[in-house]
Design an enzyme around this catalytic site. Structure first.
Site, PDB file in Angstrom:
ATOM      1  N   ARG A  62     -21.657  16.165 -17.089  1.00 45.84           N
ATOM      2  CA  ARG A  62     -20.294  15.931 -17.155  1.00 45.84           C
ATOM      3  C   ARG A  62     -19.571  16.762 -15.958  1.00 45.84           C
ATOM      4  O   ARG A  62     -18.327  16.531 -15.744  1.00 45.84           O
ATOM      5  CB  ARG A  62     -19.623  16.374 -18.330  1.00 45.84           C
ATOM      6  CG  ARG A  62     -18.143  15.863 -18.818  1.00 45.84           C
ATOM      7  CD  ARG A  62     -17.741  15.660 -20.194  1.00 45.84           C
ATOM      8  NE  ARG A  62     -18.307  16.606 -21.117  1.00 45.84           N
ATOM      9  CZ  ARG A  62     -17.985  17.852 -21.470  1.00 45.84           C
ATOM     10  NH1 ARG A  62     -17.551  18.526 -20.612  1.00 45.84           N
ATOM     11  NH2 ARG A  62     -18.699  18.564 -22.408  1.00 45.84           N
ATOM     12  N   TYR A 115      -0.670  -1.530  -9.370  1.00 38.50           N
ATOM     13  CA  TYR A 115      -1.843  -2.149 -10.047  1.00 38.50           C
ATOM     14  C   TYR A 115      -1.236  -2.348 -11.680  1.00 38.50           C
ATOM     15  O   TYR A 115      -0.713  -1.237 -12.185  1.00 38.50           O
ATOM     16  CB  TYR A 115      -3.033  -1.468 -10.105  1.00 38.50           C
ATOM     17  CG  TYR A 115      -4.235  -2.043 -10.734  1.00 38.50           C
ATOM     18  CD1 TYR A 115      -4.871  -3.075 -10.402  1.00 38.50           C
ATOM     19  CD2 TYR A 115      -4.654  -1.307 -11.906  1.00 38.50           C
ATOM     20  CE1 TYR A 115      -5.866  -3.480 -11.103  1.00 38.50           C
ATOM     21  CE2 TYR A 115      -5.738  -1.825 -12.652  1.00 38.50           C
ATOM     22  CZ  TYR A 115      -6.172  -2.967 -12.266  1.00 38.50           C
ATOM     23  OH  TYR A 115      -7.400  -3.611 -12.905  1.00 38.50           O
ATOM     24  N   ASP A 187      -2.835   5.035  -3.980  1.00 38.97           N
ATOM     25  CA  ASP A 187      -4.086   4.216  -4.423  1.00 38.97           C
ATOM     26  C   ASP A 187      -4.268   3.513  -3.176  1.00 38.97           C
ATOM     27  O   ASP A 187      -3.449   2.659  -2.852  1.00 38.97           O
ATOM     28  CB  ASP A 187      -3.245   3.199  -5.539  1.00 38.97           C
ATOM     29  CG  ASP A 187      -4.570   2.452  -6.185  1.00 38.97           C
ATOM     30  OD1 ASP A 187      -5.496   2.141  -5.236  1.00 38.97           O
ATOM     31  OD2 ASP A 187      -4.780   1.774  -7.159  1.00 38.97           O
ATOM     32  N   LYS A 212     -14.151  -1.960  -6.364  1.00 37.30           N
ATOM     33  CA  LYS A 212     -13.562  -3.222  -5.764  1.00 37.30           C
ATOM     34  C   LYS A 212     -14.570  -2.794  -4.470  1.00 37.30           C
ATOM     35  O   LYS A 212     -15.834  -3.248  -4.129  1.00 37.30           O
ATOM     36  CB  LYS A 212     -12.246  -2.979  -5.531  1.00 37.30           C
ATOM     37  CG  LYS A 212     -11.375  -2.859  -6.795  1.00 37.30           C
ATOM     38  CD  LYS A 212     -11.548  -4.118  -7.752  1.00 37.30           C
ATOM     39  CE  LYS A 212     -10.936  -3.688  -9.000  1.00 37.30           C
ATOM     40  NZ  LYS A 212      -9.750  -3.438  -8.968  1.00 37.30           N
TER      41      LYS A 212
HETATM   42  C1  LIG Z   1      -8.858  -2.632  -9.960  1.00 39.92           C
HETATM   43  C2  LIG Z   1      -8.043  -1.658  -9.325  1.00 39.92           C
HETATM   44  C3  LIG Z   1      -7.548  -0.349 -10.143  1.00 39.92           C
HETATM   45  C4  LIG Z   1      -8.380   0.057 -11.380  1.00 39.92           C
HETATM   46  O1  LIG Z   1      -9.722   0.202 -10.945  1.00 39.92           O
HETATM   47  P1  LIG Z   1     -10.818  -0.167 -12.084  1.00 39.92           P
HETATM   48  O2  LIG Z   1     -12.139   0.288 -11.497  1.00 39.92           O
HETATM   49  O3  LIG Z   1     -10.805  -1.590 -12.797  1.00 39.92           O
HETATM   50  O4  LIG Z   1     -10.269   0.936 -13.493  1.00 39.92           O
HETATM   51  C5  LIG Z   1      -6.753   0.321  -9.629  1.00 39.92           C
HETATM   52  N1  LIG Z   1      -5.996   0.138  -8.564  1.00 39.92           N
HETATM   53  C6  LIG Z   1      -6.055  -1.193  -7.798  1.00 39.92           C
HETATM   54  C7  LIG Z   1      -5.346  -1.394  -6.699  1.00 39.92           C
HETATM   55  C8  LIG Z   1      -7.331  -1.927  -8.243  1.00 39.92           C
HETATM   56  O5  LIG Z   1      -7.258  -3.138  -7.353  1.00 39.92           O
END
Ligand SMILES: *Cc1c(COP(=O)(O)O)cnc(C)c1O
Length: 404
Positions: A62, A115, A187, A212
């Site tokens: 962890r 998001y 982000d 992604k």
């Molecule tokens: C998919 C996404 C998230 C969330 O990510 P997860 O791995 O699905 O929790 C956050 N910000 C953006 C821009 C995303 O495309």
């Protein structure tokens, strides 16, 4: 390998080599997946030094793990950060970072186009614990600056945004955040470290959904945060106690995917640009959103702060949902799904993907038309993707001439 060895090489080289050496074992050339939950120490003094963080090493998964560490190091070097910490998903990284810095009575300023999951944290969970949330219109820099100048603990940004590809002038807005004394977070999922390095533009913390583009293969969930030692120590402490740690198998899969990150991005954005130009010429298309187009309202900002315009675009079909239902099933070389950033091309209407949880009115308020479709362009050959679209549009055009 030391950070110095990566100072004079480019991102493609970093994506292949960075972060791995320290986690290699048995003369293997690839990082092992270490599934051991705990680590054995006969020397109690050494054990204590490692547990206290005074000596490098591992005690319990962890806290950290050699495979996860290799992934963190690769991202850290690509973003030129002092520290990086991995999470079980992008949302775990985002929520944990926000909860690290926000307490009841604090104020956070962000934008309306974050998001979908992030937007829920702002509209549902943070107000529940007494955090004051202000969400500005994404393209309105003056409004964001005015709200930030009123004072805030955290300024949270995203650029480009989902699904209308709005661009925020990161350097300008981060400057406002810093002079207000805020922790500035962004982000960076859509741009990836290949196309945008927000730490160099004055941002404090950069977050990625590693699910992604970093992974690129749509087979593992993950998230990562990076920034200065001082801030990241707090983020790490939140994660080690609250427990949204990355799994070693996911770390391995994402680490492997990352080696081709730059190649994938360059191919994806080459096709994205061609697809954007193709869609602009189509009678059935009302609008195309891609920051690489000169007609994009923030093209000049994107050009200034990004090295490439990325593999995501969106377009609006005049016939709305009826037209979407005809066009999408006709596309052969594409998944119709809710994710993005994979090697396969993916089509998804905002209504069933990024903004599924919003009402019609909420989507309208965000400027998201019911005919909007997001394309996450894959690594297929550009000509094949265009041909696929060509035949699907031919079908749509003949269907609508019959109904006329
Ligand atoms: C998919 C996404 C998230 C969330 O990510 P997860 O791995 O699905 O929790 C956050 N910000 C953006 C821009 C995303 O495309």
């Amino acid at each position: 390998m030391t950070d110095k060895q990566f100072r004079n090489v480019q991102d493609g080289t970093k994506a292949v080599w960075a972060g791995e050496k320290e986690s290699l074992a048995y003369n293997a050339t690839q990082v092992p997946v270490v599934f051991s939950v705990a680590y054995n120490y006969d020397d109690v003094d050494e054990w204590q030094e490692v547990a206290l963080g005074n000596k490098p090493g591992y005690t319990y998964n962890r806290m950290s793990n050699p495979t996860v560490k290799a992934f963190e190091e690769k991202v850290r070097i690509l973003e030129e950060a002092e520290e990086a910490v991995a999470f079980s998903s992008g949302m775990a990284a985002i929520s944990s970072t926000l909860y690290t810095f926000l307490k009841p009575g604090d104020r956070v300023v962000s934008v309306k186009d974050t998001y979908g999951g992030t937007n829920k944290i702002f509209t549902e969970f943070l107000p529940n614990i007494g955090v004051d949330v202000t969400l500005c219109n994404t393209g309105n820099h003056e409004e964001i600056e005015a709200e930030v100048n009123k004072g805030c603990k955290v300024l949270y940004l995203e650029s480009p945004t989902n699904p209308t590809m709005k661009i925020i002038d990161i350097e300008r807005i981060a400057k406002a955040g810093k002079s207000a004394g805020a922790v500035v977070i962004i982000d960076n999922t859509f741009a990836t470290p290949i196309n945008q390095n927000p730490l160099q533009l004055g941002v404090d913390l950069v977050i990625h959904s590693a699910t992604k583009f970093l992974s690129g293969h749509a087979d593992a969930l993950g998230g990562v945060v990076c920034g200065s030692k001082e801030l990241m120590q707090q983020v790490y402490h939140y994660r080690e106690i609250n427990g949204a740690t990355m799994d070693p198998m996911s770390a391995y899969l994402i680490l492997r995917g990352m080696k081709t990150l730059k190649l994938r991005i360059r191919q994806q954005e080459r096709s994205a640009f061609e697809i954007a130009k193709f869609l602009q010429k189509k009678e059935a298309v009302e609008a195309v959103y891609y920051p690489g187009l000169e007609t994009h309202p923030h093209h000049h900002i994107a050009k200034k702060q990004m090295k490439g315009f990325g593999g995501i675009l969106s377009f609006v079909l005049k016939g709305e949902m009826e037209a979407i239902k005809i066009l999408l099933p006709k596309l052969t070389y594409a998944n119709k799904a809710g994710n993005l950033g994979a090697v396969e091309t993916i089509y998804g209407p905002a209504r069933t993907t990024s903004h599924v949880e919003c009402t019609l009115e909420e989507r309208k308020a965000l400027g998201i038309s019911e005919g909007l479709v997001r394309i996450s362009v894959g690594i297929e050959d550009t000509e094949d993707l265009i041909a696929d679209l060509e035949q699907a549009f031919a079908h749509l055009e003949s269907a609508s001439s019959i109904s006329n």
